[in-house]
Write an enzyme that holds these catalytic residues in place. Structure first.
Site: not given
Length: 175
Positions: A49-51
């Site tokens: 979920q880290n962009q």
């Protein structure tokens, strides 16, 4: 001091990851400290979920990020090919979980010791990292605070984050 790279309930002192840099690094991106997933996998920005990787792919859409079994080694090369370096402001700390707010007893990395001859800017990925801007400014290059790519930074949309990141890369002719 006993240091480990993965969370251990009896020992909360963690050691970060090695820098990804080369003599051709133009912009050094500094995070705070790797999250649990990144430490477990020994890979920067490993949480799905880290962009971070998604933003970089959007900056350079014509240069696909590597995928597959050995993709992290190729992603590191991809970063370097784009003039980027990645490291963290903290070499070690005590922390339960992944939140920056849980960091205790941090030990700073020696960023000046990297000796990057083409370094043109430092880009702090988020507020905790940017707390060290007074130190990184001593390197004599522009210092930027970028919005964190962490899933904990839900107040910024992806598009807004991308625009901020792209602006820094544009300013240093990396796009």
């Amino acid at each position: 001091m006993n240091r480990s790279t993965a969370p251990d309930p009896d020992n909360l002192v963690l050691t970060g990851l090695a820098p990804i840099v080369s003599p051709a690094t133009v912009v050094l991106i500094l995070g705070s400290f790797p999250g649990v997933r990144s430490l477990e996998q020994q890979q920067y920005y490993a949480h799905p979920q880290n962009q971070f990787w998604k933003i970089l792919q959007a900056v350079w859409p014509d240069h696909p990020l590597p995928t597959g079994a050995d993709s992290y080694a190729r992603k590191k090369a991809w970063l370097l090919d784009h003039g980027l370096g990645v490291w963290d402001v903290y070499a070690a700390c005590e922390r339960e979980g992944s939140l920056d707010s849980a960091i205790r007893a941090p030990v700073a990395n020696d960023i000046a010791g990297l000796k990057l001859p083409k370094l043109a800017a430092i880009a702090h990925n988020g507020g905790e990292s940017f707390k060290h801007a007074r130190h990184t400014r001593t390197l004599g290059v522009p210092v930027y605070q970028l919005p964190s790519t962490s899933p904990a930074n839900a107040s910024w949309s992806f598009e807004r984050k991308l625009a901020a990141w792209r602006e820094v890369f544009d300013a240093h002719k990396l796009t």
